[in-house]
Structure formats: C-alpha cells, structure tokens
Design an enzyme around this catalytic site. Structure first.
Site, PDB file in Angstrom:
ATOM      1  N   GLY A  67       0.537  10.159   0.281  1.00 31.30           N
ATOM      2  CA  GLY A  67       0.275   8.883  -0.160  1.00 31.30           C
ATOM      3  C   GLY A  67       0.001   7.923   1.273  1.00 31.30           C
ATOM      4  N   CYS A  68       0.601   8.527   2.257  1.00 29.85           N
ATOM      5  CA  CYS A  68       0.466   7.872   3.541  1.00 29.85           C
ATOM      6  C   CYS A  68       0.029   9.224   4.479  1.00 29.85           C
ATOM      7  CB  CYS A  68       1.574   7.113   4.036  1.00 29.85           C
ATOM      8  SG  CYS A  68       1.906   5.800   3.074  1.00 29.85           S
ATOM      9  N   GLY A  69      -0.756   8.752   5.436  1.00 21.86           N
ATOM     10  CA  GLY A  69      -1.395   9.764   6.386  1.00 21.86           C
ATOM     11  C   GLY A  69      -2.557  10.135   6.033  1.00 21.86           C
TER      12      GLY A  69
END
Length: 262
Positions: free
Chosen positions: A112-114
């Site tokens: 979801g992040c990265g």
C-alpha cells in the site's frame, strides 16, 4: 485510446453508515484492486473504486510497466465480490520487458506504501534522473492559489472528509483537474494517468497534494517529468533528498503562508 470492457457490478465509492447517536456518516469505499498483466498478477492496491481507467494507465506508467498509454492494447475492468481486477493486455515489447523483470523478482508486489516492482532495498537509493537542469521555484502566490482552489475539486472528500486528492495546476496556479482516493499515491497515479492520456505538458505545471509528500510521490513525479510538487503537509526527509536528486521543487504551506523547501 485502448478498448475497455467492464464486467460485473461496479461497487459504490461511498457508503452511508449510522451512528449510535442517530447521526449518519458518508464513508469512502476501500477495495482491493489487482493489476494483472498478460494474465499474471503484478500487484494489489487498496483503493477507492473510481477512475479505474486512469488508475490502470497511471500506475502502469509510474511502475515502468509501460512507457505511454498506447502501450496498453486493451483493459478489462473485472468487478468481483471481493475486489476488482484490472486485466491489461500490453504490446509485445512491454510484455516481454515485464516478463523479464518479473522473473528476477523474489517477492510479489502487494504494497500500500512503497514500490511494487522493486527487487531489493538498494533500489530505493538509486539516484533519480533530473527532470530539469536546475530547480525552478514557483511563486508563492501561484502555489497559494492552487491550495485555495483544491477543496472545490474534492467532491468525495467534501462528503466523507477522509480521502486524499492529487491535482494538476497550470503555471498560474489554477487547478486544471484532480483525482481522489483513500491512498495518496493512488490518487496521484489516477491523476498522472489521465494527464498522460490527454497528452498534457507535464513540464509546464505542478502537482498539488492534499497530503504529505513522501518518497513514492517524488518517485512517481520524477518518472513522469514533473518539476514541482506542492503539498499541504510536511514532506519526509527522504522525499526531500530524492527531490533534490531529481531537481524537483517542493512547496509547502506553513503557519505564515506558502514556502519552498530550501
């Protein structure tokens, strides 16, 4: 524009819920959206199920899967009971390049992040290519106009008060268009997708984010040749370092107005 088919029932982008005190809230939907290239899963993102054509295009470009919207041969938006599949068929050149990259990956992309397509942590520290010879700072009044206009382009946030927005502002600071999502990076992918489809000149305006500017925001902007980002929340230190590598200007709003990160 590539052909698009839609199967299944599209989910609502917001739901009405009741509270114990008799009040009602509108809350945004958050659903798994899978990116499937040539029949192979690539990544699953939790996202607001809206502007999915833009999402498919922008994500594919910022991930380096394609170089331009024309590299997508077709898209099937397949709505399922537990999420949505974006099933993309690419041209032969991009599919072969992706297949080679996928064979080198050791972990599936489901962040979801990265970054989804990254092979190891060292890739975070690979220098970004400069988008310009030098950093071009925006005038404070131009950035302030964009910040002031942004709320009028956030209908979902006006209803739910809980989603992010990414907008494109022209050289004078006027908001040209915006996209919303529960994830700030998703909102940016949607924005970059529609800009690429419309053939916008990404060197003449700037991105406006309703949230902080983190590494993936800078990385996506750099890949698309964007030279400036204005964010309502403070950027991370890592984002600032990467923006300096790419000669991308970062502007913020503080207690006394707007300013550029030096």
């Amino acid at each position: 524009m590539f052909p698009v088919t839609v199967t299944g029932t599209p989910p609502a982008v917001e739901q009405d819920i009741g509270l114990s005190n008799g009040a009602h809230w509108a809350v945004p939907e958050e659903t798994p959206v899978a990116f499937v290239y040539g029949g192979s899963n690539y990544a699953v993102m939790l996202a607001t199920p809206a502007d999915l054509i833009d999402f498919a295009t922008g994500f594919s470009m910022t991930e380096g899967v394609i170089d331009a919207p024309d590299d997508i041969a077709s898209l099937d938006i397949h709505h399922l009971a537990q999420g949505t599949d974006l099933r993309l068929r690419l041209n032969e050149r991009c599919q072969q390049r992706l297949d080679l990259r996928q064979r080198r990956r050791t972990l599936p992309g489901n962040a979801g992040c990265g970054l989804c397509g990254i092979e190891n942590a060292e890739e975070f520290f690979q220098p970004l290519k400069p988008v310009a010879e030098k950093v071009v700072q925006l005038k404070d009044a131009v950035v302030e106009r964009a910040f002031n206009e942004l709320p009028t382009h956030q209908p979902l946030n006006a209803a739910t008060r809980t989603v992010h927005a990414a907008a494109w502002a022209g050289p004078d600071g006027g908001i040209v268009l915006a996209r919303e999502d529960v994830g700030r990076h998703n909102a940016l992918d949607k924005l970059l997708g529609v800009l690429a489809t419309e053939g916008a000149d990404l060197g003449s305006g700037f991105i406006v984010m309703s949230s902080r500017c983190s590494y993936e925001i800078v990385q996506k902007a750099a890949r698309m040749g964007v030279s400036a980002i204005a964010c309502l929340s403070a950027p991370t230190a890592f984002a600032i370092r990467k923006a300096r590598e790419a000669n991308i200007a970062i502007h913020v709003r503080d207690g006394s107005g707007t300013a550029a990160i030096s």
